[in-house]
Design a protein around this motif. Sequence first.
Motif, PDB file in Angstrom:
ATOM      1  N   ALA A 150      -1.060   6.396   2.013  1.00  0.00           N
ATOM      2  CA  ALA A 150      -2.256   5.885   2.511  1.00  0.00           C
ATOM      3  C   ALA A 150      -2.466   5.411   3.805  1.00  0.00           C
ATOM      4  O   ALA A 150      -3.080   5.559   4.701  1.00  0.00           O
ATOM      5  CB  ALA A 150      -2.782   4.887   1.294  1.00  0.00           C
ATOM      6  N   GLY A 202      -0.957  11.274  -1.554  1.00  0.00           N
ATOM      7  CA  GLY A 202      -0.717   9.750  -2.071  1.00  0.00           C
ATOM      8  C   GLY A 202       0.886   9.604  -2.470  1.00  0.00           C
ATOM      9  O   GLY A 202       1.274   8.421  -2.886  1.00  0.00           O
ATOM     10  N   TRP A 203       1.461  10.711  -3.174  1.00  0.00           N
ATOM     11  CA  TRP A 203       2.818  10.470  -3.796  1.00  0.00           C
ATOM     12  C   TRP A 203       3.866  10.641  -2.740  1.00  0.00           C
ATOM     13  O   TRP A 203       4.996  10.356  -3.096  1.00  0.00           O
ATOM     14  CB  TRP A 203       3.009  11.622  -4.653  1.00  0.00           C
ATOM     15  N   LYS A 239      -2.973   3.846  -7.851  1.00  0.00           N
ATOM     16  CA  LYS A 239      -3.307   3.808  -6.480  1.00  0.00           C
ATOM     17  C   LYS A 239      -3.699   5.236  -5.917  1.00  0.00           C
ATOM     18  O   LYS A 239      -4.423   5.377  -5.087  1.00  0.00           O
ATOM     19  CB  LYS A 239      -1.998   3.471  -5.782  1.00  0.00           C
ATOM     20  N   VAL A 240      -2.807   6.326  -6.433  1.00  0.00           N
ATOM     21  CA  VAL A 240      -3.265   7.648  -6.048  1.00  0.00           C
ATOM     22  C   VAL A 240      -4.766   8.000  -6.410  1.00  0.00           C
ATOM     23  O   VAL A 240      -5.260   8.695  -5.799  1.00  0.00           O
ATOM     24  CB  VAL A 240      -1.972   8.690  -6.627  1.00  0.00           C
ATOM     25  N   GLU A 258       0.754  -1.062  -0.145  1.00  0.00           N
ATOM     26  CA  GLU A 258       0.032   0.158   0.082  1.00  0.00           C
ATOM     27  C   GLU A 258       0.820   1.372  -0.064  1.00  0.00           C
ATOM     28  O   GLU A 258       2.181   1.308   0.559  1.00  0.00           O
ATOM     29  CB  GLU A 258      -0.963   0.064   0.947  1.00  0.00           C
ATOM     30  N   LEU A 259       0.439   2.504  -0.690  1.00  0.00           N
ATOM     31  CA  LEU A 259       1.021   3.805  -0.396  1.00  0.00           C
ATOM     32  C   LEU A 259       1.179   4.021   0.907  1.00  0.00           C
ATOM     33  O   LEU A 259       0.496   3.880   1.708  1.00  0.00           O
ATOM     34  CB  LEU A 259       0.373   4.742  -1.292  1.00  0.00           C
ATOM     35  N   LEU A 270      -6.884   6.610  -3.937  1.00  0.00           N
ATOM     36  CA  LEU A 270      -7.054   7.284  -2.729  1.00  0.00           C
ATOM     37  C   LEU A 270      -7.697   8.780  -3.143  1.00  0.00           C
ATOM     38  O   LEU A 270      -8.457   9.134  -2.033  1.00  0.00           O
ATOM     39  CB  LEU A 270      -5.455   7.748  -2.220  1.00  0.00           C
ATOM     40  N   ASP A 271      -7.232   9.408  -4.044  1.00  0.00           N
ATOM     41  CA  ASP A 271      -8.293  10.705  -4.430  1.00  0.00           C
ATOM     42  C   ASP A 271      -9.640  10.441  -4.664  1.00  0.00           C
ATOM     43  O   ASP A 271     -10.367  11.313  -4.243  1.00  0.00           O
ATOM     44  CB  ASP A 271      -7.653  11.392  -5.685  1.00  0.00           C
ATOM     45  N   GLY A 309      -6.287  13.119  -1.184  1.00  0.00           N
ATOM     46  CA  GLY A 309      -5.451  12.050  -1.591  1.00  0.00           C
ATOM     47  C   GLY A 309      -4.528  11.915  -2.764  1.00  0.00           C
ATOM     48  O   GLY A 309      -3.407  11.497  -2.691  1.00  0.00           O
ATOM     49  N   ARG A 310      -4.745  12.795  -3.579  1.00  0.00           N
ATOM     50  CA  ARG A 310      -3.835  13.060  -4.737  1.00  0.00           C
ATOM     51  C   ARG A 310      -2.538  13.608  -4.298  1.00  0.00           C
ATOM     52  O   ARG A 310      -1.427  13.304  -4.601  1.00  0.00           O
ATOM     53  CB  ARG A 310      -4.543  13.888  -5.848  1.00  0.00           C
ATOM     54  N   TYR A 329       1.847   3.590  -8.788  1.00  0.00           N
ATOM     55  CA  TYR A 329       1.606   4.907  -7.823  1.00  0.00           C
ATOM     56  C   TYR A 329       0.451   5.453  -8.650  1.00  0.00           C
ATOM     57  O   TYR A 329      -0.551   5.864  -7.723  1.00  0.00           O
ATOM     58  CB  TYR A 329       2.521   5.807  -7.641  1.00  0.00           C
TER      59      TYR A 329
END
Length: 531
Positions: free
Chosen positions: A244, A415-416, A399-400, A240-241, A403-404, A411-412, A396
């Motif tokens: 996150a 997420g990075w 996944k981003v 997972e990120l 999350l966003d 989230g954006r 990524y």
Amino acid sequence: MPAVAATGPGGDPPSPGGQVEVPVPQIAWGPCDGTGLEAFECASVEVPTDYDRPRARTTIGLTRLPATDPAQRVGSLFTNFGGPGGPGVEALHQLGGTLFDDEVLARFDVIGFDPRAVGTSDPATCFRDAERETAFMSGVPAFPVTDREERRFLGQMATLGASCTLFSGDRISHSSTANVARDMDLLRQAVGDDELSYVGYSYGTVLGATYAALFPDRVRAMVLDGTMDVDAWSGVGSDELLGARIGQAAGATETFGEFARLCAEAGPSACALASLGDPAEVVEATYSALREAPVAVPLPDGSTVRIGYPEAVALVFSYLYEPVAWGDLDLTLAGLAVLSGAVGPPAADAPSARSAAPSLGELLRRAGYAQDYPSVGGALASLCVDVTTPGAPQSYAAKVDALDAQYPHFGRFRGWVGIQCEFVPVTDRDAFTGPWDQTTDAPVLVVGTRFDPATPYASTQPYADRWPDARVLTVEGWGHTIIGKSACADAAVARYLVDLEATDGATCAQDTVPFQGPTVPLGEALRLPVT
């Protein structure tokens, strides 16, 4: 990049004490360089670069604010202000006597130190000089938005990771939080304390948990404010990120919801956004407008700064740390809403907090937005050898996006977090990644703020449950950590540090409610690094 479990010499498990026998450094305190620092003393010491092979040395810079009542002195109080990568020396110099109650300042020498790879402690640098780093980072957005921007962003992160590895790979490879904890234990011995008294904020709660896991019998007192989920931090076995796992998108979304609610309740006379419509809807429309077309904001010195969607989200996240500055956040967002064309200006005769507001450019200057970009190497050092990342940079973007969708905008942005570490192929075999259940007999004070954008309150009780004797203090308010926000909390911390007494389940209010008092520029209010 996977984190490496803690090991001792030759790859064996670490010793129960977590540290090999090495000479305790002698500290030669002296005056600090700089104006206005007469109350402080400064020094530097050498510690082992690698505690498994302790011949090579690393320099650690430190400072102390001596106890004002030496006859009643309890000992030294070590501090960490978060990050990772937050400078301990500079932060203590800036906060000085405002950090703790007078009783704490009277009874303790307050010590700040730059963790290895940070600031005055043999820093990890990623370019030949600060000018080149600033030039490179000026072209890196807060986060990418389009597919094309994502491809370019990954290329920039690959370049940054390679450059950090080239210039500072050796320093990064020994900069795990576990080694910072070992350094702190040597410093504890150097100042003559039998046990550690410590206050850690944000990432500093990871350092505190690491120290206690390695040295459970050497803890006197720990205040752990703005707790992080330590399992989520190390993330062993997770794809997972990092952004996150640590919950910052959720925390920021919840805290921004409070900003919008309080603004609406305050009304147009106290909150400018409320004069333009529903505050949350106005900000959403502003984000959409800035996504389509960034705006150029004139600054007081005659230059301009480009503000687009990523910059606006990042700016909002920074402001959420300090509720006393939310008045400025309101005015900044209201100015951007009108300048971007998201909404029209309020009617000339409508009551509005904007009527006597500074210019948008002045507000950005007050937020510190026009300052040079800080160095990134120190922030990456502990991060990249402590945490597990997905290991696939190309994964990524998707996944981003997910999350966003769950936490729009934040989230954006969050997420990075940690993407740089995918391109730093360095490990520290002495990194500690758990187990995190503690065995120290000392009582610890765990502090959580109800609406914290960076270390969500939901992590507070689970963190406390790791300790045999944790007392939880909840601050009913907003922002990141208690520094400068609650006299009630400061008094509770002082009682605990001096007398080792604390009430589990206690609550405190903040001194100021947003939109019910004067605003303070973010550059003055911000107490901790935004990470």
